[in-house]
Design an enzyme around this catalytic site. Sequence first.
Site, PDB file in Angstrom:
ATOM      1  N   LYS A  36      -7.501  -6.304 -46.243  1.00 11.52           N
ATOM      2  CA  LYS A  36      -7.796  -5.526 -45.035  1.00 11.52           C
ATOM      3  C   LYS A  36      -8.364  -4.166 -45.469  1.00 11.52           C
ATOM      4  O   LYS A  36      -9.555  -3.968 -45.445  1.00 11.52           O
ATOM      5  CB  LYS A  36      -6.545  -5.314 -44.187  1.00 11.52           C
ATOM      6  CG  LYS A  36      -6.199  -6.412 -43.204  1.00 11.52           C
ATOM      7  CD  LYS A  36      -5.803  -7.693 -43.728  1.00 11.52           C
ATOM      8  CE  LYS A  36      -4.871  -8.437 -42.822  1.00 11.52           C
ATOM      9  NZ  LYS A  36      -5.146  -9.860 -42.738  1.00 11.52           N
ATOM     10  N   TRP A  56       3.655 -13.352 -38.812  1.00  9.46           N
ATOM     11  CA  TRP A  56       3.884 -13.072 -40.239  1.00  9.46           C
ATOM     12  C   TRP A  56       5.340 -12.781 -40.509  1.00  9.46           C
ATOM     13  O   TRP A  56       5.892 -13.192 -41.534  1.00  9.46           O
ATOM     14  CB  TRP A  56       2.973 -11.939 -40.720  1.00  9.46           C
ATOM     15  CG  TRP A  56       1.535 -12.314 -40.565  1.00  9.46           C
ATOM     16  CD1 TRP A  56       0.614 -11.747 -39.729  1.00  9.46           C
ATOM     17  CD2 TRP A  56       0.848 -13.397 -41.229  1.00  9.46           C
ATOM     18  NE1 TRP A  56      -0.586 -12.397 -39.842  1.00  9.46           N
ATOM     19  CE2 TRP A  56      -0.477 -13.416 -40.748  1.00  9.46           C
ATOM     20  CE3 TRP A  56       1.226 -14.344 -42.178  1.00  9.46           C
ATOM     21  CZ2 TRP A  56      -1.425 -14.345 -41.181  1.00  9.46           C
ATOM     22  CZ3 TRP A  56       0.287 -15.274 -42.619  1.00  9.46           C
ATOM     23  CH2 TRP A  56      -1.024 -15.262 -42.121  1.00  9.46           C
ATOM     24  N   ASP A 116       6.270  -5.396 -45.202  1.00 12.81           N
ATOM     25  CA  ASP A 116       4.960  -6.027 -45.346  1.00 12.81           C
ATOM     26  C   ASP A 116       3.953  -5.124 -44.637  1.00 12.81           C
ATOM     27  O   ASP A 116       3.938  -5.044 -43.416  1.00 12.81           O
ATOM     28  CB  ASP A 116       5.009  -7.424 -44.705  1.00 12.81           C
ATOM     29  CG  ASP A 116       3.635  -8.081 -44.611  1.00 12.81           C
ATOM     30  OD1 ASP A 116       2.656  -7.524 -45.136  1.00 12.81           O
ATOM     31  OD2 ASP A 116       3.558  -9.170 -44.001  1.00 12.81           O
TER      32      ASP A 116
HETATM   33  C1  LIG Z   1       0.782  -8.591 -41.678  1.00 14.70           C
HETATM   34  C2  LIG Z   1       0.386  -9.749 -42.537  1.00 14.70           C
HETATM   35  N1  LIG Z   1       1.277 -10.264 -43.388  1.00 14.70           N
HETATM   36  C3  LIG Z   1       0.988 -11.304 -44.186  1.00 14.70           C
HETATM   37  C4  LIG Z   1      -0.258 -11.885 -44.145  1.00 14.70           C
HETATM   38  C5  LIG Z   1      -0.551 -13.050 -45.058  1.00 14.70           C
HETATM   39  O1  LIG Z   1      -1.287 -12.589 -46.110  1.00 14.70           O
HETATM   40  P1  LIG Z   1      -1.936 -13.563 -47.197  1.00 14.70           P
HETATM   41  O2  LIG Z   1      -3.016 -14.304 -46.506  1.00 14.70           O
HETATM   42  O3  LIG Z   1      -2.423 -12.595 -48.248  1.00 14.70           O
HETATM   43  O4  LIG Z   1      -0.881 -14.466 -47.694  1.00 14.70           O
HETATM   44  C6  LIG Z   1      -1.239 -11.383 -43.290  1.00 14.70           C
HETATM   45  C7  LIG Z   1      -2.573 -11.985 -43.246  1.00 14.70           C
HETATM   46  O5  LIG Z   1      -3.412 -11.687 -42.436  1.00 14.70           O
HETATM   47  C8  LIG Z   1      -0.904 -10.298 -42.456  1.00 14.70           C
HETATM   48  O6  LIG Z   1      -1.791  -9.782 -41.606  1.00 14.70           O
END
Ligand SMILES: Cc1ncc(COP(=O)(O)O)c(C=O)c1O
Length: 357
Positions: free
Chosen positions: A193, A102, A169
Site C-alpha cells: 500500500k 483481515w 496489523d
Molecule cells: C489490513 C490488511 N491486513 C492484511 C492484509 C493481507 O495482506 P497480504 O496480502 O500481504 O497477506 C491486507 C491486504 O490487503 C490488509 O489490507
Amino acid sequence: MSKVHNFSAGPCILPQEVLKEASESVINFNNLNLSLIEISHRSKDFIEVMENARSLVKELLNVPEGYQVLFLQGGASLGFLKTAYNFLPKGETAAYINTGAWSTKAIEEANKVGNANVIASSEDKNFNYIPKGFGIPSDTKYLHFTSNNTIFGTQFKRYPVSRIPMICDMSSDIFSQEIEVGKFDMIYAGAQKNMGPAGTTLFIVKESALGKTGNEIPTMLDLQTHIKKESMFNTPPVFPIYVSMLTLQWLKKNGGVPWIQKINEDKANLLYSEIDRNGLFKGVTATEDRSNMNATFVLENEDLKEEFNQMWKDANISGINGHRSVGGYRASMYNALPLESVQALVDVMKEFERTKG
Ligand SMILES: Cc1ncc(COP(=O)(O)O)c(C=O)c1O
C-alpha cells in the site's frame, strides 16, 4: 499518455519517480551493468539496500531502541500466524478486536496456536464502525487489532489504551500518519500500500518480547530466526525491498510522515465533504471512524450506476469499484495518490450531480 488517477486498494499507486528509478535499476543497478534482480543478495550493493531500507523505517517512524525491523515474505496473512506463534503460548489466550475481513483472518490463525478471545467486534453492522468502550482482560497475552480496515473503510482514530502488550496489523495505513511505535510489542504491514510492491512484509518488533512462549516455532515463522540473520535467513525478495527503500527515500526527502499526514488529511476531507454534500452519494461507515486511506461510499439510487461508472471512467479514474462484501465504491487514497486525483473524482461527482439535477 494521459494521466490515470489510480485509486486501487492494493497493490496501488507508487510515486512516479520511484517507478522510474526502479525500472532503470532493473536494467542497470548502481552502474554495475547488472540488474538489481540478477545480483547476489549478499553483495555489498544489495546489503546496502537492506540496511538503508531498515534505517529509513527507523528514522521515519522514530522507532525506539530495542526494536528490530525485518523485511520478510508471506504477506501480512502469514503475519497473522507469526504473531500467534511468537507471542501466544500454546493453549493460552490473546484478545482480538474484530473490525473486518483481515481481523477475522488474524483471529482464525491465532486459534490454530491458542485461543483468540474476541473482546469487541463490529460484525453486527457489516464492520461499518470501530467498536468502543470495551474492556481488555488483563490475563490475556496481548491485544491484536487492525488499525485500518481496507475493505470496509474504517480506521482507529485513537488506539486502545492497554496494559497488555499491543500488536497491530498496519498494512493499509503504515507511514500515512505519525504513530508511537513504543506502544506496541509488534507492528506488521504488507508493503503493497504505502511502501512498495507486494512481496515483502515489514515487521517492527520489540526484541525483548520474543522467545517467551515456549512454543516450538517452525524456523521460518520464528522472528528470532530472521533477527539473527538480519532478514537474510533465506533469499529475501530483493525487488520489493529495493522499491520500498526508494519509496521511503521519497517520503523522507519530501518531509517525512508529518508531511504526508497533512496531505492525507486534506485528501480525505476533500472527498468526504463531497460525499456528505452531494445528495446522490452516501458514505458507508460511521462518520467518526472514516478511514483516511479507503473511503467507501454508495449511490443513493443504484439505477444511476452505469451512468456514473461511465463518467469516472471517461475522466481517467481507475480502481474505485467497491469490494464485493460492501458494494458501491471505494476510493483508496494512499500516500502516493496526489490531491489532484481526489479533486478529479470530486469534479466528476459534482458534474454527475449537475447532469442529474
Ligand atoms: C489490513 C490488511 N491486513 C492484511 C492484509 C493481507 O495482506 P497480504 O496480502 O500481504 O497477506 C491486507 C491486504 O490487503 C490488509 O489490507
